[in-house]
Write an enzyme that holds these catalytic residues in place. Structure first.
Site, short mmCIF file in Angstrom:
data_model
loop_
_atom_site.label_atom_id
_atom_site.label_comp_id
_atom_site.label_asym_id
_atom_site.label_seq_id
_atom_site.Cartn_x
_atom_site.Cartn_y
_atom_site.Cartn_z
N GLY A 46 0.98 -1.30 -0.03
CA GLY A 46 -0.15 -0.07 -0.03
C GLY A 46 0.79 1.22 -0.02
O GLY A 46 2.02 1.20 0.46
N GLN A 51 2.87 9.87 1.32
CA GLN A 51 4.08 9.18 1.22
C GLN A 51 4.91 9.63 -0.06
O GLN A 51 6.01 9.38 0.07
CB GLN A 51 4.02 7.73 1.43
CG GLN A 51 3.24 7.23 2.61
CD GLN A 51 3.31 5.68 2.60
OE1 GLN A 51 2.30 5.21 2.12
NE2 GLN A 51 4.28 5.02 3.40
N LEU A 98 6.42 1.57 4.16
CA LEU A 98 7.54 2.06 3.43
C LEU A 98 8.22 3.38 3.96
O LEU A 98 9.29 3.57 3.44
CB LEU A 98 7.12 2.17 1.92
CG LEU A 98 6.71 1.01 1.40
CD1 LEU A 98 5.96 1.35 -0.11
CD2 LEU A 98 7.86 -0.03 1.41
N HIS A 139 -4.46 1.13 7.72
CA HIS A 139 -3.10 1.57 7.68
C HIS A 139 -2.94 2.70 6.59
O HIS A 139 -2.54 3.94 6.96
CB HIS A 139 -2.11 0.35 7.48
CG HIS A 139 -0.74 1.04 7.35
ND1 HIS A 139 0.69 0.67 8.11
CD2 HIS A 139 -0.06 1.73 6.54
CE1 HIS A 139 1.66 0.90 7.76
NE2 HIS A 139 1.25 1.93 6.81
N GLU A 140 -3.31 2.37 5.54
CA GLU A 140 -3.24 3.56 4.48
C GLU A 140 -4.39 4.62 4.73
O GLU A 140 -3.79 5.65 4.56
CB GLU A 140 -3.57 2.77 3.04
CG GLU A 140 -2.66 1.82 2.54
CD GLU A 140 -1.32 2.20 2.78
OE1 GLU A 140 -0.73 3.19 2.84
OE2 GLU A 140 -0.37 1.28 3.04
N HIS A 143 -2.86 7.11 7.23
CA HIS A 143 -1.75 8.05 6.60
C HIS A 143 -2.57 9.53 6.10
O HIS A 143 -1.88 10.40 6.34
CB HIS A 143 -1.10 7.51 5.36
CG HIS A 143 0.08 6.92 5.62
ND1 HIS A 143 1.03 7.14 6.12
CD2 HIS A 143 0.35 5.32 5.50
CE1 HIS A 143 1.96 6.13 6.10
NE2 HIS A 143 1.61 5.10 5.72
#
Ligand code: NI
Length: 180
Positions: A46, A51, A98, A139-140, A143
């Site tokens: 993802g 990011q 990442l 999780h994404e 962000h």
């Protein structure tokens, strides 16, 4: 194909509330294409827009990589202006990011979620995810609100420490099983 630079922890943009995507322009399409390439090249499951330095509410994900069903392992979701509409249960998730290379952590996540989002064609869809794919989506999604998993993790340490600890737990468990 163009790879974008992945922003790492410490960058202010990763702590910001992202902005709603108002229109799916050619620039947004290009951003999503680049994010998919960047996610794959980095071996991630993802990647969220902040990011790669863009403060927009969108992410890409490949949440079924570990699925037993081979036909969906490569399925990529482009989630624009996502919204989690339902959450149920809890699971403990081992996570990495990442933007936080070399670390892992343990996070409490819902076991099952429903999430709706707009795709690149402008259609709004609602999906249900359970287990690991639900973790990826949460999780994404976090962000986009400036939350990194390490901010909410119960345990957060280097990948090496984390994997060693998992091994120890598994061995203890195996010993207990043998002792029975
Ligand atoms: Ni992440």
């Amino acid at each position: 194909m163009a790879l974008r630079t992945i922003t790492e922890r410490g960058a202010e943009i990763l702590t910001k509330q992202c902005k709603t995507v108002k229109e799916i322009t050619p620039r947004i399409r290009e951003l999503c294409d680049d994010m998919i390439d960047t996610m794959k090249a980095a071996d991630g499951v993802g990647l969220a827009a902040p990011q790669v330095g863009v403060m927009k509410r969108l992410f890409v994900a490949m949440p079924h990589v570990d699925s037993d069903d081979e036909s969906i392992q490569d399925k990529i979701y482009v989630m624009i202006n996502p919204e989690i509409t339902y959450a149920e249960g809890t699971q403990e998730s081992s996570e990495g990011c990442l933007s936080v290379p070399g670390y892992m952590g343990l996070v409490d996540r819902p076991q099952k979620i429903r999430i709706k989002a707009t795709d690149l064609e402008g259609n709004e869809n609602e999906f249900e995810f359970e287990g690991f794919p639900a973790t990826v989506m949460c999780h994404e999604y976090d962000h986009l609100d400036g939350i990194l998993y390490c901010d909410i993790a119960k345990d957060f340490m280097t990948s090496e420490e984390y994997l060693n600890r998992l091994k120890e737990i598994e061995e203890e468990y195996a010993d207990e099983e043998t002792a029975k």
